[in-house]
Design a protein around this motif. Structure first.
Motif, mmCIF file in Angstrom:
data_model
loop_
_atom_site.group_PDB
_atom_site.id
_atom_site.type_symbol
_atom_site.label_atom_id
_atom_site.label_comp_id
_atom_site.label_asym_id
_atom_site.label_seq_id
_atom_site.Cartn_x
_atom_site.Cartn_y
_atom_site.Cartn_z
ATOM 1 N N PRO A 6 0.900 -1.090 -0.313
ATOM 2 C CA PRO A 6 -0.412 0.047 -0.008
ATOM 3 C C PRO A 6 0.855 1.342 0.208
ATOM 4 O O PRO A 6 0.454 2.823 -0.809
ATOM 5 N N ASP A 7 2.293 1.301 0.751
ATOM 6 C CA ASP A 7 3.214 2.019 0.192
ATOM 7 C C ASP A 7 2.825 2.307 -0.662
ATOM 8 O O ASP A 7 3.293 4.196 -1.293
ATOM 9 N N ILE B 58 -0.116 4.795 -2.206
ATOM 10 C CA ILE B 58 -0.336 5.506 -2.228
ATOM 11 C C ILE B 58 0.243 6.647 -3.140
ATOM 12 O O ILE B 58 0.152 7.281 -4.166
ATOM 13 N N VAL B 59 1.463 6.489 -3.229
ATOM 14 C CA VAL B 59 2.315 7.520 -3.932
ATOM 15 C C VAL B 59 1.824 7.502 -5.056
ATOM 16 O O VAL B 59 1.617 8.469 -5.988
ATOM 17 N N ILE C 249 -0.746 9.285 -6.169
ATOM 18 C CA ILE C 249 -0.802 10.722 -6.110
ATOM 19 C C ILE C 249 0.326 11.051 -7.314
ATOM 20 O O ILE C 249 -0.568 12.379 -8.293
ATOM 21 N N ILE C 250 1.257 10.337 -7.504
ATOM 22 C CA ILE C 250 1.982 11.265 -8.752
ATOM 23 C C ILE C 250 1.344 10.542 -9.845
ATOM 24 O O ILE C 250 1.647 11.787 -10.771
ATOM 25 N N LEU D 14 -1.309 13.754 -10.461
ATOM 26 C CA LEU D 14 -0.551 14.757 -10.647
ATOM 27 C C LEU D 14 0.126 15.104 -12.184
ATOM 28 O O LEU D 14 0.366 16.209 -13.110
ATOM 29 N N VAL E 171 -1.957 15.950 -15.223
ATOM 30 C CA VAL E 171 -3.036 16.971 -15.022
ATOM 31 C C VAL E 171 -1.523 18.030 -15.309
ATOM 32 O O VAL E 171 -2.073 18.816 -16.270
ATOM 33 N N ASN F 19 5.529 0.749 11.219
ATOM 34 C CA ASN F 19 5.407 -0.026 9.981
ATOM 35 C C ASN F 19 7.422 -0.244 9.443
ATOM 36 O O ASN F 19 7.751 0.622 8.972
ATOM 37 N N ALA G 59 8.968 2.182 6.634
ATOM 38 C CA ALA G 59 9.488 2.965 7.270
ATOM 39 C C ALA G 59 10.972 2.591 7.861
ATOM 40 O O ALA G 59 11.830 3.489 7.701
ATOM 41 N N ALA G 60 11.194 1.896 8.229
ATOM 42 C CA ALA G 60 11.975 0.792 9.142
ATOM 43 C C ALA G 60 13.167 1.130 8.412
ATOM 44 O O ALA G 60 13.795 1.448 8.395
#
Lengths: 144, 177
Positions: B49-50, B53-54, B57-58, B61, B64, B137, B140-141
């Motif tokens: 999922p990390d 998400i990125v 959105i990327i 963007l 657009v 997470n 992140a670690a």
């Protein structure tokens, strides 16, 4: 870039705060849930881009100046390098996690990882917005 | 899961072909979006999922920005007639694809089975990540503790690229050409 109609502007006015809130949430909970500095920073930058698209670059420029973006970007990268150098200042190695680890699953846990996430979030949000803003307002003879 | 992945990959390839071949640049960009959004679903299917998400959105963007660029400039692709150069390019491309397929067919036999870890190190991260860093997470670690130097360099690269873009596109303090 010109702005859009009243409907788009009103919806944007309602949506932008909640998008920024979601971005801040994703950044702050980066060490617990999916997401982190990059994802949250891009969300925040996306809300700014939405603002530029809906209101036009002229009206956005009155509220947000270019130096906000470049200042935020510089501060983000400075904060990140500073956190990395904290280990050296404390007398251990570069990029050592010098803060207490806490209990896994708490918001305030994992030492410097959430702080690094915040630094990356500021940096990514400001960097992407700076690129978008530069391209949106770029016109011959126009000052940033 | 494999069926879903294969279907999505075929969809991505079709989207890429349509994006290349369409004469209308706007529909080309929108079919380019198929690739990114299908990739998002692939990340979700593979339980990342990390990345999803990125990616979503990327992708939005980027679409657009590209659509804004097309609306500001031209919508029709520039016509180029079939000539010797194009035939040469096509044959070179086909030879490249053939070599790639041959090499991939030989190499993929030696890959570890799908869904199995390639590195022994990765298993150590999965087992010890939460204890050693205190982060719930694992992503992140890894990116901010085990592989922190990587992320530091990445953020610095982003900073440098923005500095480059702003200094190339700026108007202030520039001599008139």
């Amino acid at each position: 870039m010109k702005g859009m109609t009243l409907i788009v502007k009103e919806i944007t006015r309602l949506m932008v705060p909640s998008i920024i809130l979601l971005g801040v949430y994703v950044v702050l909970h980066g060490h617990l849930t999916p997401g982190g500095g990059f994802a949250g920073g891009v969300l925040i930058a996306g809300s700014f881009a939405l603002m530029v698209l809906a209101y036009g670059s002229e009206e956005t420029k009155r509220e947000i100046k270019m130096w906000h973006a470049t200042f935020g970007e510089s501060m983000g990268i400075f904060l990140f390098w500073f956190l990395a150098l904290m280990g050296v200042i404390q007398g251990t190695h570069f990029f050592t996690n010098i803060l207490a680890k806490g209990r896994t699953g708490d918001l305030f846990s994992a030492g410097i990882i959430p702080l690094c996430n915040i630094a990356i979030g500021i940096e990514v949000a400001a960097a992407l917005f700076a690129i978008f803003f530069t391209m949106a307002v770029m016109r011959l003879g126009e000052k940033l | 899961m494999m069926t879903t992945l294969i279907l999505l990959t075929v969809l991505m390839i079709l989207g890429a072909i349509v994006a290349l071949e369409s004469r209308d640049l706007l529909s080309g960009i929108i079919s380019l979006g198929i690739i990114g959004f299908a990739l998002t679903i692939i990340f979700l299917v593979l339980q990342a999922p990390d990345l999803a998400i990125v990616q979503i959105i990327i992708e939005t963007l980027t679409l657009v920005i590209l659509i804004a660029a097309v609306l500001k400039t031209t919508r029709k692709e520039v016509n180029d007639p079939v000539n010797k150069r194009k035939v040469l390019l096509w044959s070179a491309g086909l030879i490249g694809v053939a070599v790639f397929l041959l090499a991939a067919w030989r190499a993929l036999h030696h890959m570890p089975e799908f869904g199995h870890l390639t590195l022994r190190m990765a298993q150590a991260y999965v087992d010890q990540g939460a204890n050693l860093t205190g982060a719930g997470n694992l992503v992140a670690a890894v990116i901010l503790d085990f592989r922190g130097y990587d992320t530091l360099g990445e953020a610095t690269v982003l900073f440098t690229s923005v500095a480059g873009v702003v200094s190339v596109l700026r108007k202030v303090g520039r001599k008139h050409a």
